[in-house]
Scaffold this motif. Sequence first.
Motif, short mmCIF file in Angstrom:
data_model
loop_
_atom_site.label_atom_id
_atom_site.label_comp_id
_atom_site.label_asym_id
_atom_site.label_seq_id
_atom_site.Cartn_x
_atom_site.Cartn_y
_atom_site.Cartn_z
N PRO A 1 41.59 30.10 49.15
CA PRO A 1 42.85 29.51 48.70
C PRO A 1 42.82 28.90 47.30
N LEU A 2 41.67 28.51 46.80
CA LEU A 2 41.62 27.88 45.48
C LEU A 2 41.15 28.82 44.38
N ALA A 3 40.91 30.06 44.70
CA ALA A 3 40.39 31.00 43.70
C ALA A 3 41.43 31.26 42.61
N ALA A 4 40.99 31.11 41.37
CA ALA A 4 41.84 31.50 40.24
C ALA A 4 41.67 33.01 40.07
N VAL A 5 42.78 33.72 39.98
CA VAL A 5 42.76 35.18 39.88
C VAL A 5 43.73 35.60 38.79
N THR A 6 43.32 36.55 37.95
CA THR A 6 44.23 37.10 36.95
C THR A 6 44.34 38.60 37.17
N ILE A 7 45.57 39.07 37.21
CA ILE A 7 45.86 40.51 37.30
C ILE A 7 46.45 40.91 35.95
N GLN A 8 45.77 41.79 35.24
CA GLN A 8 46.23 42.22 33.92
C GLN A 8 46.78 43.62 34.02
N GLY A 9 48.09 43.75 33.79
CA GLY A 9 48.72 45.06 33.77
C GLY A 9 48.83 45.57 32.35
N GLU A 10 49.62 46.61 32.15
CA GLU A 10 49.77 47.18 30.82
C GLU A 10 50.49 46.24 29.88
N VAL A 11 51.49 45.52 30.37
CA VAL A 11 52.29 44.63 29.53
C VAL A 11 52.22 43.19 30.03
N GLN A 12 52.26 43.01 31.34
CA GLN A 12 52.28 41.68 31.92
C GLN A 12 50.91 41.31 32.49
N MET B 1 49.68 53.39 37.09
CA MET B 1 49.44 52.24 36.25
C MET B 1 48.03 51.72 36.55
N ILE B 2 47.33 51.37 35.49
CA ILE B 2 45.99 50.81 35.63
C ILE B 2 46.08 49.30 35.42
N VAL B 3 45.51 48.53 36.35
CA VAL B 3 45.46 47.08 36.23
C VAL B 3 44.03 46.62 36.48
N SER B 4 43.70 45.46 35.95
CA SER B 4 42.40 44.88 36.25
C SER B 4 42.62 43.52 36.90
N VAL B 5 41.73 43.20 37.83
CA VAL B 5 41.80 41.94 38.55
C VAL B 5 40.49 41.20 38.26
N THR B 6 40.61 39.99 37.72
CA THR B 6 39.43 39.19 37.41
C THR B 6 39.51 37.85 38.11
N LEU B 7 38.35 37.31 38.40
CA LEU B 7 38.22 35.99 38.98
C LEU B 7 37.31 35.20 38.04
N PRO B 8 37.88 34.50 37.07
CA PRO B 8 37.10 33.94 35.97
C PRO B 8 36.08 32.87 36.35
N HIS B 9 36.25 32.19 37.46
CA HIS B 9 35.33 31.10 37.82
C HIS B 9 34.42 31.49 38.98
N ASP B 10 34.09 32.75 39.08
CA ASP B 10 33.32 33.27 40.20
C ASP B 10 31.94 33.73 39.71
N GLU B 11 31.12 32.77 39.28
CA GLU B 11 29.83 33.10 38.70
C GLU B 11 28.91 33.88 39.66
N GLN B 12 28.96 33.59 40.92
CA GLN B 12 28.10 34.25 41.90
C GLN B 12 28.66 35.60 42.36
N GLY B 13 29.91 35.87 42.10
CA GLY B 13 30.52 37.13 42.49
C GLY B 13 30.96 37.20 43.94
N ARG B 14 30.88 36.09 44.67
CA ARG B 14 31.27 36.09 46.09
C ARG B 14 32.75 36.40 46.27
N ASP B 15 33.59 35.76 45.46
CA ASP B 15 35.03 35.99 45.60
C ASP B 15 35.39 37.43 45.23
N GLN B 16 34.74 37.97 44.21
CA GLN B 16 35.01 39.35 43.81
C GLN B 16 34.65 40.32 44.93
N ARG B 17 33.49 40.10 45.54
CA ARG B 17 33.09 40.98 46.65
C ARG B 17 34.03 40.82 47.84
N SER B 18 34.48 39.59 48.10
CA SER B 18 35.42 39.34 49.19
C SER B 18 36.75 40.05 48.93
#
Length: 162
Positions: free
Chosen positions: A80-91, A1-18
């Motif tokens: 702890p306050l990072a908004a994160v979205t995991i997008q799967g195939e259906v959910q 299964m392929i999923v994507s993980v996004t952090l929408p409020h991470d303009e600097q990319g620090r949370d994504q790299r972490s």
Amino acid sequence: MIVSVTLPHDEQGRDQRSLLAWFRQHDELRTVTRITPVPAAAPPGSMGYAFDALQLALDSSFSLANLVVAVAAWRRACRPLAAVTIQGEVQSVTFMANGDLLVTTADRTVLVPAAEGVTQEAVQRALAALTPPEDGAADAQTPAQAPAPARVEPGGGGGTGR
């Protein structure tokens, strides 16, 4: 299964790299997933490496619920306050800044309250509450299509209106 993980409020990319470093440091994730950063268009004059999302190819032995629990552990330990979205195939699964978890499909949403905790069991109950019965019959434990999210109670099989 392929999923994507996004952090929408991470303009600097620090949370994504972490989060990427967190995934790569944990054997249970490294051995059952292939993690690929999805590059973002860099703003003019910026330096460094930015990406829009992390794409994960999950091994069949590693479920979406396992990934949600892993992201919850990263949030507790690092952001702890990072908004994160995991997008799967259906959910899709969205970690809200207040700690609540929203599990959604195109027509349903189930809320896992922060007070319950993000456990494998809670996530599996939420995912099950979104899955229609195979025989097509209405399931009294499954929340009806409604604009308000359903709430998954600890130990319960479905949701109740909120």
